[in-house]
Design a protein around this motif. Structure first.
Motif, short mmCIF file in Angstrom:
data_model
loop_
_atom_site.label_atom_id
_atom_site.label_comp_id
_atom_site.label_asym_id
_atom_site.label_seq_id
_atom_site.Cartn_x
_atom_site.Cartn_y
_atom_site.Cartn_z
N THR A 229 -3.05 -8.13 9.69
CA THR A 229 -1.93 -8.59 8.85
C THR A 229 -2.41 -8.76 7.41
O THR A 229 -3.48 -9.33 7.16
N VAL A 230 -1.60 -8.28 6.47
CA VAL A 230 -1.95 -8.35 5.05
C VAL A 230 -1.15 -9.46 4.39
O VAL A 230 0.06 -9.57 4.58
N LEU B 205 2.61 -9.34 3.39
CA LEU B 205 3.02 -8.11 2.73
C LEU B 205 3.35 -7.07 3.80
O LEU B 205 2.66 -6.99 4.84
N PRO B 206 4.37 -6.23 3.58
CA PRO B 206 4.67 -5.16 4.55
C PRO B 206 3.55 -4.14 4.60
O PRO B 206 2.94 -3.80 3.58
N ASP B 207 3.27 -3.65 5.78
CA ASP B 207 2.17 -2.70 5.95
C ASP B 207 2.38 -1.42 5.15
O ASP B 207 1.43 -0.75 4.75
N SER B 208 3.66 -1.06 4.94
CA SER B 208 3.95 0.20 4.26
C SER B 208 3.57 0.17 2.77
O SER B 208 3.47 1.23 2.15
N ASP C 36 1.04 -1.14 -3.56
CA ASP C 36 2.12 -0.81 -4.47
C ASP C 36 2.35 -1.96 -5.46
O ASP C 36 2.51 -3.12 -5.07
N GLY C 37 2.39 -1.62 -6.75
CA GLY C 37 2.65 -2.62 -7.79
C GLY C 37 1.43 -3.39 -8.26
O GLY C 37 1.55 -4.25 -9.14
N PHE C 38 0.25 -3.06 -7.70
CA PHE C 38 -0.96 -3.80 -8.07
C PHE C 38 -2.10 -2.84 -8.38
O PHE C 38 -2.16 -1.73 -7.84
N THR C 39 -2.98 -3.30 -9.28
CA THR C 39 -4.20 -2.57 -9.61
C THR C 39 -5.40 -3.40 -9.16
O THR C 39 -5.55 -4.55 -9.59
N LEU C 40 -6.23 -2.83 -8.30
CA LEU C 40 -7.37 -3.57 -7.78
C LEU C 40 -8.47 -3.66 -8.84
O LEU C 40 -8.71 -2.71 -9.62
N LEU C 41 -9.14 -4.79 -8.87
CA LEU C 41 -10.25 -4.99 -9.79
C LEU C 41 -11.55 -4.52 -9.15
O LEU C 41 -11.77 -4.71 -7.95
N ASN C 42 -12.42 -3.93 -9.97
CA ASN C 42 -13.72 -3.51 -9.46
C ASN C 42 -14.73 -4.65 -9.61
O ASN C 42 -14.42 -5.73 -10.15
N GLY C 43 -15.95 -4.40 -9.13
CA GLY C 43 -16.97 -5.45 -9.14
C GLY C 43 -17.32 -5.95 -10.53
O GLY C 43 -17.53 -7.15 -10.73
N VAL C 44 -17.37 -5.07 -11.50
CA VAL C 44 -17.70 -5.48 -12.88
C VAL C 44 -16.62 -6.39 -13.44
O VAL C 44 -16.92 -7.44 -14.05
#
Length: 536
Positions: free
Chosen positions: A170-171, A182-185, A198-206
């Protein structure tokens, strides 16, 4: 009888009743552009400052920023108030760098400001309960963690969210307001971790490391006293908030051990005894800091002893430097071979930075390897013995200070009218009589204010004390007050020493120093004025 009349062409016209307008010179258009550009910069800075102060609810700072902005814009936006155009910068700088520090010092002297007591009570509660530890239980839920910001948002400053994946896949979306599924889709998983949403930008380690302080303090609140806290960069857990504030009883409760902490002396003290919770908070304590100086035996004795040495050091420094400077000025006031070169060489100690000279003298005073003991064959512990350390300070300050006295005495001697001394010699006065009755009184009129200023400077000569002896040597029973400490170095050690900072107490001593220096300076200036009246 002939009456002479002016010819019509010789008749003079009456002077104009009004002056013709002055024609402006220079590129006025460019000046207007520069002026309004500078005003625009001032307004931009003021708006930014106001947004910060209002957001932090610092209303007094907001009022000061608004008043300063109105004063600047109102003065420079028009052609009027010409004197204020020159006064406003100086007034603002004086308020920022002189008036404000003075008032803040007075305010701090009436508080308990110290290590662990620099914030408000509300901030203390938040630091302990919200930003405090979250305890992981034996059966705590674990989550795979990804951190993201909204699409198009700045990853360095924008609010962030936690994308959490439970053991069952589950997310969840977690932020400062709580947690929601959040819906799995809308998400993409890889090995049980969100790799796209969808709608988000993941941050990297830096990017995460650049904001590590924010992430370490952040948690997602759950029901009751639980919250989600991150572990490293890719894992989080659901645990119990260790400390909870009870507003009804004004206490903080340890939800793990059950210990109750009560508010006492601006700290969170356990009811059953033990260590207090940090941080505490800053509060008004009245005249307690001033009373401590006067009533605490250890502090009072240290203060009085340091004050006596402080006055002696400042007085002897002025006396010795003035005596040597005057002697050299008198000797070199006569025509002699190499007069200019000798004067230039005598000014070298004044031209060198004082902190470098102090460090050089400190190495020369070394008991085992110092130049002074090696050249003289002495075995004096210059900086380790109480009295020799004081002698070392006075000698070093004599070296640093006599060129200044030599300079001003030379100028005063050369400005004296020679006919007075010549008349006294013709009347049969001896050279000593001329010096005592004419030279010295006239000299004191010119340099008495300089002597007062020199006394005030040496009264707070922190640099020399700190670099040469650091206030030592220190007695075994009182490591906070050294034998060569001045009040200013003693105050510095109280405010920033290894034993813990005591900003409020140090500010109170600073006020005592201000009062003492003011009284001595006012008295000395009155004597200087009386000398001027006598010799006028």
């Amino acid at each position: 009888m002939t009456i002479l009349q002016k010819r019509p062409e010789q008749a003079t016209t009456a002077p104009p009743t009004t002056r013709p307008p002055l024609r402006r010179t220079g590129n006025g258009g460019l000046g207007i552009v520069i002026r309004y550009l500078m005003l625009a910069i001032v307004l931009a800075v003021a708006i930014q400052a106001l947004s910060i102060t209002v957001a932090n609810e610092q209303w007094w700072a907001s009022a000061l920023v608004l008043a300063a902005t109105l004063a600047v814009v109102g003065t420079y936006a028009t052609r009027r108030a010409v004197p204020l155009k020159y006064l406003i910068p100086g007034i603002l700088l004086m308020l920022m760098f002189q008036i404000y520090p003075v008032f803040y010092t007075f305010y701090t002297a009436f508080t308990n400001a110290s290590d662990g007591h620099t914030i408000s009570k509300e901030e203390s509660i938040e630091a302990i309960t919200v930003d405090g530890p979250i305890v992981e239980g034996q059966n705590a839920d674990r989550f795979a963690l990804s951190i993201a910001v909204a699409d198009g948002a700045d990853p360095n400053t924008s609010p962030f969210v936690y994308l959490l994946v439970g053991d069952d896949g589950t997310v969840f979306l977690g932020d400062e307001s709580g947690i929601a599924s959040l819906p799995d889709s809308s998400v993409t998983l890889d090995d049980g971790k969100v790799t796209a949403a969808d709608g988000f930008t993941l941050l990297n380690g830096v990017q995460i490391n650049d904001r590590s302080g924010e992430f370490d303090a952040f948690s997602v609140p759950l029901d009751g006293d639980e919250a989600v806290k991150k572990i490293g960069l890719s894992e989080a857990f659901a645990g119990t908030v260790q400390y909870r504030y009870d507003e009804a009883t004004d206490t903080i409760v340890d939800t793990v051990s059950g210990t109750v902490f009560v508010a006492e002396n601006a700290s969170w003290v356990p009811e059953d005894g033990g260590p207090t919770l940090a941080p505490g908070w800053k509060q008004f304590v009245g005249v307690d800091n001033f009373a401590k100086v006067l009533t605490n035996d250890t502090v009072r004795n240290s203060f009085i002893g340091i004050l006596i040495w402080n006055i002696a050091f400042a007085g002897l420094s002025v006396l010795t430097t003035f005596a040597l400077g005057l002697l050299l000025a008198i000797v070199l006031n006569r025509k002699m071979i190499g007069q200019r070169l000798t004067r230039s060489l005598l000014l070298l100690p004044y031209a060198l930075p004082g902190f470098i000279t102090a460090l050089v003298w400190a190495s020369m005073y070394n008991k085992d390897f110092g130049l002074i003991n090696n050249l003289t064959g002495l075995d004096v512990n210059w900086l380790g013995d109480v009295w020799w350390a004081k002698v070392a300070l006075l000698v070093t300050n004599l070296w640093l200070g006599f060129p200044y006295m030599f300079l001003i005495c030379t100028g005063a001697l050369q400005s004296m009218p020679a006919n007075l001394t010549e008349a006294a010699i013709v009347d049969g006065a001896s050279p000593w009589r001329v010096f005592r009755s004419i030279t010295v009184p006239m000299l004191m009129v010119a340099i008495a204010p300089m002597l007062v200023a020199s006394f005030a400077f040496n009264f707070n000569n922190f640099t020399l004390i700190f670099l040469l002896t650091e206030g030592g040597p220190f007695p075994a029973d009182n490591p906070s007050a050294g034998a060569t400490d001045l009040l200013i170095s003693y105050t510095y050690r109280l405010a920033f020493g290894d034993g813990g900072s005591q900003f409020g107490f140090a500010a109170a001593i600073s006020i005592f120093i201000f009062i003492i220096v003011a009284i001595l300076s006012i008295s000395s200036f009155k004597r200087a004025l009386s000398l001027e009246e006598v010799n006028s």
